[in-house]
Motif scaffolding. Structure first.
Motif, PDB file in Angstrom:
ATOM      1  N   THR A 206       1.620 -21.879  -9.451  1.00  0.00           N
ATOM      2  CA  THR A 206       1.651 -21.678 -10.906  1.00  0.00           C
ATOM      3  C   THR A 206       2.351 -22.853 -11.571  1.00  0.00           C
ATOM      4  OG1 THR A 206       1.760 -19.297 -10.533  1.00  0.00           O
ATOM      5  CG2 THR A 206       2.442 -20.086 -12.713  1.00  0.00           C
ATOM      6  N   ALA A 252       6.818 -29.713 -10.500  1.00  0.00           N
ATOM      7  CA  ALA A 252       7.422 -28.576  -9.790  1.00  0.00           C
ATOM      8  C   ALA A 252       6.724 -27.289 -10.230  1.00  0.00           C
ATOM      9  CB  ALA A 252       8.911 -28.505 -10.121  1.00  0.00           C
ATOM     10  N   PRO A 253       6.506 -26.366  -9.285  1.00  0.00           N
ATOM     11  CA  PRO A 253       5.817 -25.119  -9.654  1.00  0.00           C
ATOM     12  C   PRO A 253       6.732 -24.160 -10.410  1.00  0.00           C
ATOM     13  CG  PRO A 253       6.373 -25.097  -7.317  1.00  0.00           C
ATOM     14  CD  PRO A 253       6.791 -26.440  -7.848  1.00  0.00           C
ATOM     15  N   LYS A 254       6.111 -23.112 -10.953  1.00  0.00           N
ATOM     16  CA  LYS A 254       6.876 -22.007 -11.553  1.00  0.00           C
ATOM     17  C   LYS A 254       6.753 -20.844 -10.570  1.00  0.00           C
ATOM     18  CE  LYS A 254       6.492 -21.538 -16.119  1.00  0.00           C
ATOM     19  NZ  LYS A 254       5.878 -21.334 -17.468  1.00  0.00           N
TER      20      LYS A 254
ATOM     21  N   THR B   2       7.929 -16.058 -15.536  1.00  0.00           N
ATOM     22  CA  THR B   2       7.908 -17.084 -14.471  1.00  0.00           C
ATOM     23  C   THR B   2       9.048 -18.068 -14.712  1.00  0.00           C
ATOM     24  OG1 THR B   2       6.463 -18.447 -15.825  1.00  0.00           O
ATOM     25  CG2 THR B   2       5.394 -16.994 -14.221  1.00  0.00           C
ATOM     26  N   LEU B   3       9.703 -18.423 -13.608  1.00  0.00           N
ATOM     27  CA  LEU B   3      10.848 -19.340 -13.653  1.00  0.00           C
ATOM     28  C   LEU B   3      10.367 -20.745 -13.290  1.00  0.00           C
ATOM     29  CD1 LEU B   3      14.005 -19.722 -13.658  1.00  0.00           C
ATOM     30  CD2 LEU B   3      13.872 -19.340 -11.176  1.00  0.00           C
ATOM     31  N   GLN B   4      10.641 -21.723 -14.146  1.00  0.00           N
ATOM     32  CA  GLN B   4      10.250 -23.118 -13.875  1.00  0.00           C
ATOM     33  C   GLN B   4      11.250 -23.752 -12.916  1.00  0.00           C
ATOM     34  OE1 GLN B   4       7.564 -25.403 -15.055  1.00  0.00           O
ATOM     35  NE2 GLN B   4       8.578 -26.293 -13.257  1.00  0.00           N
ATOM     36  N   LEU B   5      10.738 -24.244 -11.764  1.00  0.00           N
ATOM     37  CA  LEU B   5      11.617 -24.928 -10.810  1.00  0.00           C
ATOM     38  C   LEU B   5      11.728 -26.398 -11.213  1.00  0.00           C
ATOM     39  CD1 LEU B   5      10.259 -23.260  -7.547  1.00  0.00           C
ATOM     40  CD2 LEU B   5      12.277 -22.640  -8.896  1.00  0.00           C
ATOM     41  N   HIS B   6      12.608 -27.144 -10.513  1.00  0.00           N
ATOM     42  CA  HIS B   6      12.842 -28.559 -10.856  1.00  0.00           C
ATOM     43  C   HIS B   6      12.657 -29.428  -9.615  1.00  0.00           C
ATOM     44  CE1 HIS B   6      14.770 -26.187 -13.985  1.00  0.00           C
ATOM     45  NE2 HIS B   6      14.551 -27.209 -14.788  1.00  0.00           N
ATOM     46  N   LEU B   7      12.262 -30.678  -9.840  1.00  0.00           N
ATOM     47  CA  LEU B   7      11.914 -31.546  -8.709  1.00  0.00           C
ATOM     48  C   LEU B   7      13.079 -31.807  -7.752  1.00  0.00           C
ATOM     49  CD1 LEU B   7       9.482 -34.080 -10.378  1.00  0.00           C
ATOM     50  CD2 LEU B   7       8.927 -32.239  -8.777  1.00  0.00           C
ATOM     51  N   PHE B  10      13.241 -30.041  -4.596  1.00  0.00           N
ATOM     52  CA  PHE B  10      12.267 -30.319  -3.529  1.00  0.00           C
ATOM     53  C   PHE B  10      12.462 -31.702  -2.919  1.00  0.00           C
ATOM     54  CE2 PHE B  10       9.604 -26.676  -4.357  1.00  0.00           C
ATOM     55  CZ  PHE B  10       9.837 -26.408  -5.684  1.00  0.00           C
TER      56      PHE B  10
END
Lengths: 257, 14
Positions: A206, A252-254, B2-7, B10
């Motif tokens: 997503t 980055a995904p959600k 939905t929660l936005q992740l950050h680079l 990763f």
């Protein structure tokens, strides 16, 4: 002394149009291998990596590694002054804090010089490991841009799902929901119209559509776009720069909470 | 929701 000369100056114009809305200020790294950049957007959700190899330039001289900090909006403003058919030269003398953009018309009857001050930007590079991706989609770049644009009128998030049937792009919002399925389609007369899906594993991720739409600013650079996905990694959206290198966007995904 | 992740979650900073 650093100097590069690109006969197809329009490529550089398109490259700037592809990155200036995502990143404000960035460092261009100049080395003997080429002209590159890696920068994240201010929220650290998306990253752009540019590589233009030295052998792709008509002339490329880099006496020693050099980092040039630039405001991309200002650089784009100057490159907008270059004609689409102009030859573009970028040069910077060692120890100076300016960069010069030179535009030559094809008939050499008009030569323009634009000089811009360089900036000091602390470079924040991320180590991006080469990865095996569970699914790789290659499709017409205009098609991908159209899908992102259409779905952003339905919602702000896209779910991309790759199965053996094909790739599904889904969005939902206040007015309703949308699903767009693209099937593998290799039997087209023009290779740039093909949609090729290599799938090791089905994968569903997503993403925020506003970043995807920002990436599609690179559409004029390449007929095809490659979208590489793995369950636990950011997506990579790659546009080749004809015979020189690439622009790669990482997002980055959600995750569902 | 939905929660936005950050680079940086990763990829590691160089």
């Amino acid at each position: 002394m650093f100097e590069l000369r690109l006969v197809q100056g329009s490529l550089l114009k398109k490259v700037l149009e592809s990155i200036k809305d995502l990143v404000n200020d960035a460092n261009f790294d100049c080395s003997s291998t080429g002209f590159s950049l890696q920068a994240m957007d201010s929220s650290h959700v998306a990253l752009v990596a540019l590589l233009l190899r030295s052998e792709g330039f008509e002339h490329y001289r880099c006496d020693r590694n050099l980092t040039m900090g630039m405001n991309l909006a200002n650089m784009a403003k100057m490159l907008k002054c270059a004609g689409n058919d102009d030859i573009i030269t970028i040069k910077a003398d060692d120890g100076t804090d300016t960069v010069t953009f030179m535009f030559e018309s094809p008939s050499q009857d008009k030569i323009s010089d634009f000089e811009m001050k360089l900036m000091d930007i602390d470079s924040e590079h991320l180590g991006i490991p080469e990865a095996e991706y569970e699914a790789i989609i290659r499709m017409p770049s205009a098609e991908f841009a159209r899908i992102c644009r259409d779905l952003s009128s339905i919602g702000d998030t896209v779910v991309i799902s790759v199965t053996k049937e094909g790739v599904r792009f889904s969005a939902r919002g206040d007015i309703g929901a949308a699903n767009i399925v693209c099937r593998q389609n290799a039997t087209v007369d023009k290779p740039e119209d093909a949609t090729i899906i290599e799938m090791q594993e089905p994968v569903t991720l997503t993403f925020a559509l506003r970043y995807m739409n920002s990436f599609t600013k690179a559409t004029p650079l390449a007929e095809q776009v490659t979208i590489s996905m793995s369950s636990d990694l950011p997506v990579v959206v790659e546009y080749k720069v004809a015979g020189m290198g690439y622009i790669r966007y990482y997002l980055a995904p959600k995750i569902e909470e | 929701y939905t929660l936005q992740l950050h680079l940086p979650e990763f990829f590691v900073w160089k």
